[in-house]
Design a protein around this motif. Structure first.
Motif, PDB file in Angstrom:
ATOM      1  N   TYR A 109      11.090 -58.977  40.897  1.00 30.07           N
ATOM      2  CA  TYR A 109       9.766 -58.620  41.417  1.00 30.07           C
ATOM      3  C   TYR A 109       9.518 -59.109  42.839  1.00 30.07           C
ATOM      4  CZ  TYR A 109       8.894 -57.475  36.538  1.00 30.07           C
ATOM      5  OH  TYR A 109       8.968 -56.925  35.288  1.00 30.07           O
ATOM      6  N   GLY A 110      10.415 -59.881  43.403  1.00 24.15           N
ATOM      7  CA  GLY A 110      10.185 -60.483  44.709  1.00 24.15           C
ATOM      8  C   GLY A 110       9.896 -59.493  45.816  1.00 24.15           C
ATOM      9  N   ASP A 111      10.763 -58.516  45.998  1.00 19.83           N
ATOM     10  CA  ASP A 111      10.585 -57.537  47.082  1.00 19.83           C
ATOM     11  C   ASP A 111       9.304 -56.743  46.908  1.00 19.83           C
ATOM     12  OD1 ASP A 111      12.898 -58.211  48.457  1.00 19.83           O
ATOM     13  OD2 ASP A 111      14.147 -56.859  47.288  1.00 19.83           O
ATOM     14  N   ALA A 112       9.078 -56.244  45.687  1.00 21.65           N
ATOM     15  CA  ALA A 112       7.899 -55.419  45.432  1.00 21.65           C
ATOM     16  C   ALA A 112       6.610 -56.216  45.623  1.00 21.65           C
ATOM     17  CB  ALA A 112       7.961 -54.839  44.016  1.00 21.65           C
ATOM     18  N   PHE A 113       6.596 -57.458  45.143  1.00 24.48           N
ATOM     19  CA  PHE A 113       5.396 -58.288  45.300  1.00 24.48           C
ATOM     20  C   PHE A 113       5.106 -58.563  46.773  1.00 24.48           C
ATOM     21  CE2 PHE A 113       5.090 -60.586  40.915  1.00 24.48           C
ATOM     22  CZ  PHE A 113       4.778 -59.368  40.327  1.00 24.48           C
ATOM     23  N   THR A 114       6.145 -58.795  47.549  1.00 25.17           N
ATOM     24  CA  THR A 114       5.949 -59.069  48.975  1.00 25.17           C
ATOM     25  C   THR A 114       5.339 -57.861  49.677  1.00 25.17           C
ATOM     26  OG1 THR A 114       7.832 -60.589  48.962  1.00 25.17           O
ATOM     27  CG2 THR A 114       7.086 -59.804  51.101  1.00 25.17           C
ATOM     28  N   ASP A 115       5.807 -56.667  49.323  1.00 28.93           N
ATOM     29  CA  ASP A 115       5.231 -55.450  49.915  1.00 28.93           C
ATOM     30  C   ASP A 115       3.789 -55.244  49.455  1.00 28.93           C
ATOM     31  OD1 ASP A 115       7.589 -54.905  51.228  1.00 28.93           O
ATOM     32  OD2 ASP A 115       8.363 -53.580  49.667  1.00 28.93           O
ATOM     33  N   LEU A 116       3.529 -55.423  48.158  1.00 32.14           N
ATOM     34  CA  LEU A 116       2.193 -55.181  47.609  1.00 32.14           C
ATOM     35  C   LEU A 116       1.179 -56.219  48.070  1.00 32.14           C
ATOM     36  CD1 LEU A 116       3.235 -54.207  43.980  1.00 32.14           C
ATOM     37  CD2 LEU A 116       2.047 -52.721  45.598  1.00 32.14           C
ATOM     38  N   SER A 117       1.662 -57.424  48.377  1.00 29.72           N
ATOM     39  CA  SER A 117       0.752 -58.499  48.760  1.00 29.72           C
ATOM     40  C   SER A 117      -0.045 -58.160  50.016  1.00 29.72           C
ATOM     41  CB  SER A 117       1.536 -59.805  48.973  1.00 29.72           C
ATOM     42  OG  SER A 117       2.385 -59.704  50.111  1.00 29.72           O
ATOM     43  N   LYS A 118       0.503 -57.311  50.864  1.00 32.12           N
ATOM     44  CA  LYS A 118      -0.199 -56.912  52.093  1.00 32.12           C
ATOM     45  C   LYS A 118      -1.425 -56.058  51.781  1.00 32.12           C
ATOM     46  CE  LYS A 118       4.412 -56.647  54.131  1.00 32.12           C
ATOM     47  NZ  LYS A 118       5.458 -55.720  54.635  1.00 32.12           N
ATOM     48  N   TYR A 119      -1.335 -55.289  50.681  1.00 29.84           N
ATOM     49  CA  TYR A 119      -2.423 -54.385  50.321  1.00 29.84           C
ATOM     50  C   TYR A 119      -3.419 -55.032  49.357  1.00 29.84           C
ATOM     51  CZ  TYR A 119       0.946 -51.110  52.272  1.00 29.84           C
ATOM     52  OH  TYR A 119       1.836 -50.480  53.097  1.00 29.84           O
ATOM     53  N   TYR A 120      -2.982 -56.132  48.754  1.00 27.05           N
ATOM     54  CA  TYR A 120      -3.858 -56.836  47.806  1.00 27.05           C
ATOM     55  C   TYR A 120      -3.954 -58.312  48.195  1.00 27.05           C
ATOM     56  CZ  TYR A 120      -3.592 -52.729  44.780  1.00 27.05           C
ATOM     57  OH  TYR A 120      -3.684 -51.462  44.266  1.00 27.05           O
ATOM     58  N   PRO A 121      -4.630 -58.605  49.295  1.00 31.34           N
ATOM     59  CA  PRO A 121      -4.710 -59.995  49.771  1.00 31.34           C
ATOM     60  C   PRO A 121      -5.490 -60.912  48.826  1.00 31.34           C
ATOM     61  CG  PRO A 121      -6.201 -58.587  51.017  1.00 31.34           C
ATOM     62  CD  PRO A 121      -5.364 -57.672  50.179  1.00 31.34           C
ATOM     63  N   ASP A 122      -6.301 -60.323  47.910  1.00 26.90           N
ATOM     64  CA  ASP A 122      -7.087 -61.134  46.984  1.00 26.90           C
ATOM     65  C   ASP A 122      -6.344 -61.408  45.676  1.00 26.90           C
ATOM     66  OD1 ASP A 122      -9.229 -61.232  48.752  1.00 26.90           O
ATOM     67  OD2 ASP A 122     -10.046 -59.333  48.010  1.00 26.90           O
ATOM     68  N   ILE A 123      -5.126 -60.912  45.563  1.00 30.75           N
ATOM     69  CA  ILE A 123      -4.293 -61.195  44.388  1.00 30.75           C
ATOM     70  C   ILE A 123      -3.175 -62.145  44.810  1.00 30.75           C
ATOM     71  CG2 ILE A 123      -2.680 -60.246  42.690  1.00 30.75           C
ATOM     72  CD1 ILE A 123      -4.228 -57.677  42.689  1.00 30.75           C
ATOM     73  N   HIS A 124      -2.946 -63.161  44.010  1.00 29.50           N
ATOM     74  CA  HIS A 124      -1.801 -64.047  44.250  1.00 29.50           C
ATOM     75  C   HIS A 124      -0.678 -63.630  43.319  1.00 29.50           C
ATOM     76  CE1 HIS A 124      -0.494 -67.892  46.206  1.00 29.50           C
ATOM     77  NE2 HIS A 124       0.493 -67.681  45.351  1.00 29.50           N
ATOM     78  N   PHE A 125       0.508 -63.441  43.895  1.00 26.73           N
ATOM     79  CA  PHE A 125       1.673 -62.984  43.149  1.00 26.73           C
ATOM     80  C   PHE A 125       2.653 -64.141  42.945  1.00 26.73           C
ATOM     81  CE2 PHE A 125      -0.097 -59.342  45.307  1.00 26.73           C
ATOM     82  CZ  PHE A 125      -0.006 -58.306  44.377  1.00 26.73           C
ATOM     83  N   VAL A 126       3.160 -64.263  41.733  1.00 23.01           N
ATOM     84  CA  VAL A 126       4.116 -65.321  41.399  1.00 23.01           C
ATOM     85  C   VAL A 126       5.307 -64.689  40.692  1.00 23.01           C
ATOM     86  CG1 VAL A 126       4.495 -67.468  40.124  1.00 23.01           C
ATOM     87  CG2 VAL A 126       2.242 -66.999  41.118  1.00 23.01           C
TER      88      VAL A 126
END
Length: 286
Positions: A65-82
């Motif tokens: 999930y690392g690559d996908a979370f890093t890309d999605l994190s830009k569009y969802y700044p209010d979600i923390h991904f682990v």
């Protein structure tokens, strides 16, 4: 939580789900999980749904999930991904990592002590697993004369190949096995039990599975780690970084020991673990 398999198909997934339920009960919050999410499109769609449900913390129960979370994190700044076992982070992306080298070392010490043929078999999933290198070092530290047979599946789930490797190693004289993959560890342990051989458990304490076979287990309490991450998140202290955990944080441990292991040796291992907690030095590094 996103899982790349089903909740109950591996020990790893089951313990991850248990961690999610503990968080739900402890903080009285709503939790959601999706199974068999392993493509970029599936990950994106799942996160979109989570966002609509008001989710602000997402666990990806694998390094995929690392690559996908890093890309999605830009569009969802209010979600923390682990996610687990990766080297990619962002302001709102955290990678949790087990420092598994030491647990492998202590498991290897037991295998090196208990082998009668001086042949120990390691069935790994991937070459990069630090517990495998640690296991090798632990065997050699206790028993320099021992020969280690090591092979890798290049997969977490290829149980047929794991069984084939086991048979080959058994025919080569191996009498202690370390099946370092949670999807196949149980099958290898049960086969070792049928053959009257020893094994070291993996991820959870597998002693009850085959009491006459399992010498001890190298345990990773991923459920406890999720609780720690949620606690840190609730306090506003969860950062976008690579976080590594070991015996010191009590999320890695050794399982119950077989009664055939000499008492003095059990004490030696216990003392070595306590010294490692204090100094971060393994016995071969003193």
């Amino acid at each position: 939580m996103l899982l790349d398999g089903r909740v109950n198909d591996t020990i790893w997934n089951k313990k991850g789900y248990e961690g999610l339920i503990k968080i739900e009960n402890k903080y009285d919050i709503d939790v959601f999980y999706k199974e068999n999410v392993d493509t970029e499109e599936e990950i994106r769609n799942a996160v979109d749904e989570f966002a609509e449900d008001g989710v602000n913390l997402v666990f990806g129960h694998s390094n995929i999930y690392g690559d996908a979370f890093t890309d999605l994190s830009k569009y969802y700044p209010d979600i923390h991904f682990v996610y687990f076992n990766g080297e990619i982070t962002n302001d709102n992306v955290t990678s949790l990592n087990f420092n598994a080298h030491a647990m492998g070392f202590f498991g290897g010490m037991v295998a090196g002590k208990m082998t009668e043929t001086n042949v120990v078999g390691i069935i790994g999933s991937f070459l990069w697993q630090p517990e495998i290198e640690g296991f090798y070092e632990g065997v050699k530290y206790i028993n320099p004369q021992a020969t280690l047979e090591i092979d890798y599946l290049k997969s977490w789930k290829d149980t047929e190949m794991a069984e084939s490797i086991y048979e080959r190693m058994k025919n080569d004289g191996a009498d202690v096995f370390y099946p370092a993959g949670d999807a196949f560890s149980e099958k290898i342990i049960m086969q070792a039990e049928a053959d009257g051989l020893y094994a070291i458990g993996y991820i959870s304490d597998q002693r009850e599975l085959a009491p006459d076979t399992v010498l001890t287990s190298t345990i990773q309490d991923v459920d406890k780690l999720y609780e720690l991450a949620a606690k840190s998140f609730n306090k506003g202290k969860l950062k976008g970084e690579i976080m590594t955990f070991d015996f010191q944080e009590e999320v890695i441990s050794m399982g119950e020991y077989h009664e055939d292991i000499p008492e003095y040796f059990k004490r030696d291992i216990k003392e070595a673990i306590e010294k490692y907690k204090e100094t971060e030095l393994l016995p071969n590094e003193y």
